[in-house]
Motif scaffolding. Structure first.
Motif, PDB file in Angstrom:
ATOM      1  N   UNK A  26       0.831  -1.206   0.000  1.00 34.36           N
ATOM      2  CA  UNK A  26       0.000   0.000   0.000  1.00 34.36           C
ATOM      3  C   UNK A  26       0.866   1.256   0.000  1.00 34.36           C
ATOM      4  N   UNK A  27       1.967   1.201   0.728  1.00 33.29           N
ATOM      5  CA  UNK A  27       2.822   2.380   0.848  1.00 33.29           C
ATOM      6  C   UNK A  27       4.000   2.381  -0.133  1.00 33.29           C
ATOM      7  N   UNK A  28       4.009   1.438  -1.075  1.00 40.94           N
ATOM      8  CA  UNK A  28       5.030   1.424  -2.116  1.00 40.94           C
ATOM      9  C   UNK A  28       6.429   1.131  -1.629  1.00 40.94           C
ATOM     10  N   UNK A  29       6.565   0.374  -0.575  1.00 44.08           N
ATOM     11  CA  UNK A  29       7.881   0.034  -0.015  1.00 44.08           C
ATOM     12  C   UNK A  29       8.378  -1.293  -0.600  1.00 44.08           C
ATOM     13  N   UNK A  30       9.613  -1.648  -0.268  1.00 41.37           N
ATOM     14  CA  UNK A  30      10.180  -2.925  -0.682  1.00 41.37           C
ATOM     15  C   UNK A  30       9.405  -4.056  -0.034  1.00 41.37           C
ATOM     16  N   UNK A  31       8.996  -5.024  -0.846  1.00 37.97           N
ATOM     17  CA  UNK A  31       8.080  -6.072  -0.414  1.00 37.97           C
ATOM     18  C   UNK A  31       8.803  -7.335   0.051  1.00 37.97           C
ATOM     19  N   UNK A  32       8.064  -8.186   0.736  1.00 40.20           N
ATOM     20  CA  UNK A  32       8.537  -9.517   1.098  1.00 40.20           C
ATOM     21  C   UNK A  32       8.453 -10.380  -0.169  1.00 40.20           C
ATOM     22  N   UNK A  33       9.513 -11.094  -0.513  1.00 39.21           N
ATOM     23  CA  UNK A  33       9.465 -11.918  -1.721  1.00 39.21           C
ATOM     24  C   UNK A  33       8.335 -12.954  -1.671  1.00 39.21           C
ATOM     25  N   UNK A  34       7.705 -13.180  -2.811  1.00 42.77           N
ATOM     26  CA  UNK A  34       6.606 -14.150  -2.875  1.00 42.77           C
ATOM     27  C   UNK A  34       7.071 -15.535  -2.453  1.00 42.77           C
ATOM     28  N   UNK A  35       8.305 -15.878  -2.783  1.00 41.87           N
ATOM     29  CA  UNK A  35       8.848 -17.183  -2.389  1.00 41.87           C
ATOM     30  C   UNK A  35       8.813 -17.355  -0.870  1.00 41.87           C
ATOM     31  N   UNK A  36       9.166 -16.319  -0.144  1.00 46.90           N
ATOM     32  CA  UNK A  36       9.166 -16.376   1.326  1.00 46.90           C
ATOM     33  C   UNK A  36       7.739 -16.587   1.845  1.00 46.90           C
ATOM     34  N   UNK A  37       6.792 -15.854   1.278  1.00 47.10           N
ATOM     35  CA  UNK A  37       5.397 -16.017   1.700  1.00 47.10           C
ATOM     36  C   UNK A  37       4.915 -17.446   1.442  1.00 47.10           C
ATOM     37  N   UNK A  38       5.266 -17.994   0.289  1.00 46.26           N
ATOM     38  CA  UNK A  38       4.845 -19.360  -0.024  1.00 46.26           C
ATOM     39  C   UNK A  38       5.548 -20.397   0.850  1.00 46.26           C
ATOM     40  N   UNK A  39       6.812 -20.175   1.172  1.00 48.34           N
ATOM     41  CA  UNK A  39       7.523 -21.120   2.045  1.00 48.34           C
ATOM     42  C   UNK A  39       6.882 -21.149   3.432  1.00 48.34           C
ATOM     43  N   UNK A  63      -2.388 -16.435  -9.471  1.00 47.36           N
ATOM     44  CA  UNK A  63      -2.799 -17.826  -9.637  1.00 47.36           C
ATOM     45  C   UNK A  63      -1.982 -18.763  -8.751  1.00 47.36           C
ATOM     46  N   UNK A  64      -0.701 -18.477  -8.608  1.00 51.24           N
ATOM     47  CA  UNK A  64       0.160 -19.310  -7.765  1.00 51.24           C
ATOM     48  C   UNK A  64      -0.365 -19.370  -6.339  1.00 51.24           C
ATOM     49  N   UNK A  65      -0.757 -18.242  -5.796  1.00 48.60           N
ATOM     50  CA  UNK A  65      -1.266 -18.199  -4.425  1.00 48.60           C
ATOM     51  C   UNK A  65      -2.663 -18.806  -4.334  1.00 48.60           C
ATOM     52  N   UNK A  66      -3.492 -18.573  -5.344  1.00 52.20           N
ATOM     53  CA  UNK A  66      -4.855 -19.118  -5.342  1.00 52.20           C
ATOM     54  C   UNK A  66      -4.853 -20.635  -5.391  1.00 52.20           C
ATOM     55  N   UNK A  67      -3.812 -21.215  -5.964  1.00 54.58           N
ATOM     56  CA  UNK A  67      -3.722 -22.674  -6.040  1.00 54.58           C
ATOM     57  C   UNK A  67      -2.920 -23.241  -4.871  1.00 54.58           C
ATOM     58  N   UNK A  68      -1.740 -22.679  -4.625  1.00 54.11           N
ATOM     59  CA  UNK A  68      -0.811 -23.258  -3.648  1.00 54.11           C
ATOM     60  C   UNK A  68      -1.297 -23.163  -2.203  1.00 54.11           C
ATOM     61  N   UNK A  69      -1.803 -22.017  -1.794  1.00 58.47           N
ATOM     62  CA  UNK A  69      -2.173 -21.865  -0.378  1.00 58.47           C
ATOM     63  C   UNK A  69      -3.290 -22.829   0.017  1.00 58.47           C
ATOM     64  N   UNK A  70      -4.400 -22.938  -0.740  1.00 60.98           N
ATOM     65  CA  UNK A  70      -5.408 -23.947  -0.366  1.00 60.98           C
ATOM     66  C   UNK A  70      -4.863 -25.379  -0.447  1.00 60.98           C
ATOM     67  N   UNK A  71      -4.000 -25.645  -1.436  1.00 57.33           N
ATOM     68  CA  UNK A  71      -3.392 -26.970  -1.538  1.00 57.33           C
ATOM     69  C   UNK A  71      -2.528 -27.264  -0.319  1.00 57.33           C
ATOM     70  N   UNK A  72      -1.725 -26.301   0.105  1.00 62.25           N
ATOM     71  CA  UNK A  72      -0.899 -26.484   1.306  1.00 62.25           C
ATOM     72  C   UNK A  72      -1.773 -26.734   2.531  1.00 62.25           C
ATOM     73  N   UNK A  73      -2.863 -25.994   2.646  1.00 61.15           N
ATOM     74  CA  UNK A  73      -3.770 -26.191   3.783  1.00 61.15           C
ATOM     75  C   UNK A  73      -4.362 -27.594   3.754  1.00 61.15           C
ATOM     76  N   UNK A  74      -4.800 -28.042   2.596  1.00 61.25           N
ATOM     77  CA  UNK A  74      -5.331 -29.393   2.463  1.00 61.25           C
ATOM     78  C   UNK A  74      -4.287 -30.428   2.882  1.00 61.25           C
ATOM     79  N   UNK A  75      -3.057 -30.273   2.399  1.00 60.25           N
ATOM     80  CA  UNK A  75      -2.000 -31.226   2.740  1.00 60.25           C
ATOM     81  C   UNK A  75      -1.685 -31.215   4.228  1.00 60.25           C
TER      82      UNK A  75
END
Length: 90
Positions: A26-39, A63-75
């Protein structure tokens, strides 16, 4: 009891990471890498990640998050059920 504490802690930490990343976006700062969030989602924080995605409307267009996060939760839920019913032993 310890395993529930670990899962709860990972979910809480992952939720906080997603919330912080949304704040940074929201504030246009340096973000957390998507890989870290997925790990963090994969290693036990899928419930927290999914809650943050819904609550903050964050990463819901990826799409990566829409698929992976529910899949991770299921697993994670499947592994927990199998472990508790003694079908698998760690």
């Amino acid at each position: 009891m310890t395993d529930l504490f670990i899962i709860f802690s990972m979910s809480l930490l992952t939720f906080a990471l997603y919330a912080w990343d949304k704040h940074l976006a929201v504030f246009g700062k340096t973000r957390i890498p998507e890989f870290v969030l997925l790990v963090f989602s994969f290693i036990g924080g899928a419930f927290g990640a999914l809650c943050a995605m819904v609550l903050f409307r964050h990463k819901t267009k990826h799409l990566t998050f829409k698929i992976c996060v529910p899949l991770f939760l299921f697993l994670q839920l499947a592994a927990d059920i199998l472990y508790r019913t003694k079908i698998i032993e760690l």
